[in-house]
Design a protein around this motif. Structure first.
Motif, PDB file in Angstrom:
ATOM      1  N   ASP A 280      36.510  38.277  46.284  1.00 20.89           N
ATOM      2  CA  ASP A 280      35.068  38.328  46.038  1.00 20.89           C
ATOM      3  C   ASP A 280      34.840  38.935  44.660  1.00 20.89           C
ATOM      4  OD1 ASP A 280      34.901  41.241  46.186  1.00 20.89           O
ATOM      5  OD2 ASP A 280      35.097  41.013  48.344  1.00 20.89           O
ATOM      6  N   LEU A 281      33.601  38.886  44.208  1.00 21.90           N
ATOM      7  CA  LEU A 281      33.299  39.283  42.840  1.00 21.90           C
ATOM      8  C   LEU A 281      33.672  40.732  42.558  1.00 21.90           C
ATOM      9  CD1 LEU A 281      32.142  38.660  40.079  1.00 21.90           C
ATOM     10  CD2 LEU A 281      29.849  39.100  40.993  1.00 21.90           C
TER      11      LEU A 281
ATOM     12  N   ARG B  90      37.212  44.625  39.801  1.00 17.53           N
ATOM     13  CA  ARG B  90      38.087  45.796  39.813  1.00 17.53           C
ATOM     14  C   ARG B  90      39.489  45.442  39.327  1.00 17.53           C
ATOM     15  NH1 ARG B  90      35.219  47.187  44.575  1.00 17.53           N
ATOM     16  NH2 ARG B  90      36.726  46.027  45.843  1.00 17.53           N
ATOM     17  N   GLU B  91      39.989  44.293  39.794  1.00 13.60           N
ATOM     18  CA  GLU B  91      41.345  43.900  39.435  1.00 13.60           C
ATOM     19  C   GLU B  91      41.491  43.683  37.937  1.00 13.60           C
ATOM     20  OE1 GLU B  91      44.662  40.449  40.533  1.00 13.60           O
ATOM     21  OE2 GLU B  91      42.716  40.490  41.544  1.00 13.60           O
ATOM     22  N   TRP B  92      40.463  43.116  37.317  1.00 16.41           N
ATOM     23  CA  TRP B  92      40.549  42.785  35.895  1.00 16.41           C
ATOM     24  C   TRP B  92      39.708  43.706  35.019  1.00 16.41           C
ATOM     25  CZ3 TRP B  92      44.497  39.923  34.846  1.00 16.41           C
ATOM     26  CH2 TRP B  92      44.982  39.042  35.826  1.00 16.41           C
ATOM     27  N   ASN B  93      39.271  44.821  35.605  1.00 18.93           N
ATOM     28  CA  ASN B  93      38.556  45.855  34.853  1.00 18.93           C
ATOM     29  C   ASN B  93      37.333  45.296  34.134  1.00 18.93           C
ATOM     30  OD1 ASN B  93      38.199  48.523  34.025  1.00 18.93           O
ATOM     31  ND2 ASN B  93      39.334  48.211  32.116  1.00 18.93           N
ATOM     32  N   LEU B  94      36.531  44.557  34.864  1.00 22.39           N
ATOM     33  CA  LEU B  94      35.322  43.958  34.306  1.00 22.39           C
ATOM     34  C   LEU B  94      34.112  44.834  34.603  1.00 22.39           C
ATOM     35  CD1 LEU B  94      35.620  40.161  35.209  1.00 22.39           C
ATOM     36  CD2 LEU B  94      35.373  41.104  32.920  1.00 22.39           C
ATOM     37  N   GLU B  95      33.299  45.085  33.582  1.00 26.96           N
ATOM     38  CA  GLU B  95      32.042  45.804  33.760  1.00 26.96           C
ATOM     39  C   GLU B  95      30.919  44.887  33.304  1.00 26.96           C
ATOM     40  OE1 GLU B  95      31.418  48.638  35.136  1.00 26.96           O
ATOM     41  OE2 GLU B  95      33.497  49.294  35.483  1.00 26.96           O
TER      42      GLU B  95
END
Length: 232
Positions: free
Chosen positions: A97-98, A103-108
């Motif tokens: 899920d989004l 979290r896995e790819w450190n996206l903010e």
């Protein structure tokens, strides 16, 4: 007695020291072993890019760096691409899920996250400007007729049991676009249209409302229809 070079670590029976004969530093490291894996990783990379681009276009719109029409077109296209990529079961399974993906790819990307949650551009969700006044009464009347027909089409669909997500969501999008062309005023249960858009957006295309949801949905849309007519 014999002398030997002291090792920098304690050797074990399983110690392995790579040599130039076992590692080719010029060889390309592949992230996949099959074409299917390659397609999967390429699609996930595309999803990653879409999320970043969507966040950027949201920021640009808030800063008036793009026009409303440019924003609406680009945002709509990105949302469609996002959904299309995740329509593949293998991709969706790997994606999760989004929130997990972020979290896995450190996206903010808070703005992209909210836009994906809602599922429609901000210009469709809520107009930020007073709708352009039609040049003639006939043109104004045609906008009202179009909005009314959209409501009736949706209500008819519910009554005959067409309660799948892929049927209701497009009809709701047409309704909110139509009423925003007529008025920028809030009316009774207008917020329910957006709430149901968000609810349906979280469902898969083949999912459908259960009996209780369908009754509640029909009631909310009837109230929204009456509220819309009261503004005319």
């Amino acid at each position: 007695m014999y002398s030997s070079r002291q090792l920098a670590y304690a050797p074990t029976p399983y110690s392995y020291v790579p040599t130039s004969s076992t590692i080719n530093l010029d060889e390309e490291v592949k992230l996949y072993a099959t074409n299917a894996e390659r397609d999967l990783y390429e699609t996930l990379a595309e999803v990653y890019s879409i999320i970043l681009t969507l966040d950027s276009i949201e920021k640009a719109y808030l800063k008036d760096s793009v026009t409303e029409s440019e924003y609406t077109e680009t945002c709509s296209r990105l949302l469609k691409q996002y959904k299309s990529n995740l329509a593949d079961e293998n991709v969706l399974r790997e994606f999760g899920d989004l929130e997990n993906f972020k979290r896995e790819w450190n996206l903010e990307c808070p703005r992209a996250t909210e836009r994906i949650r809602v599922g429609i551009p901000a210009t469709v969700e809520q107009p930020f400007h007073k709708p352009v006044q039609p040049g003639t009464e006939a043109a104004a009347a045609s906008l009202v007729v179009a909005a009314t027909e959209n409501f009736i089409t949706l209500l008819d669909a519910i009554k005959i049991g067409l309660v799948e997500k892929d049927t209701l969501h497009p009809l709701l999008v047409e309704i909110i676009q139509a009423v925003n062309k007529v008025t920028d005023k809030e009316f009774e249960s207008k917020g329910k249209i957006i709430q149901w858009l968000i609810t349906l957006n979280q469902m898969r295309a083949a999912d459908k409302l259960d009996e209780a949801q369908a009754r509640e949905f029909q009631f909310d849309m009837e109230q929204a229809y009456y509220g819309f007519k009261a503004t005319l």
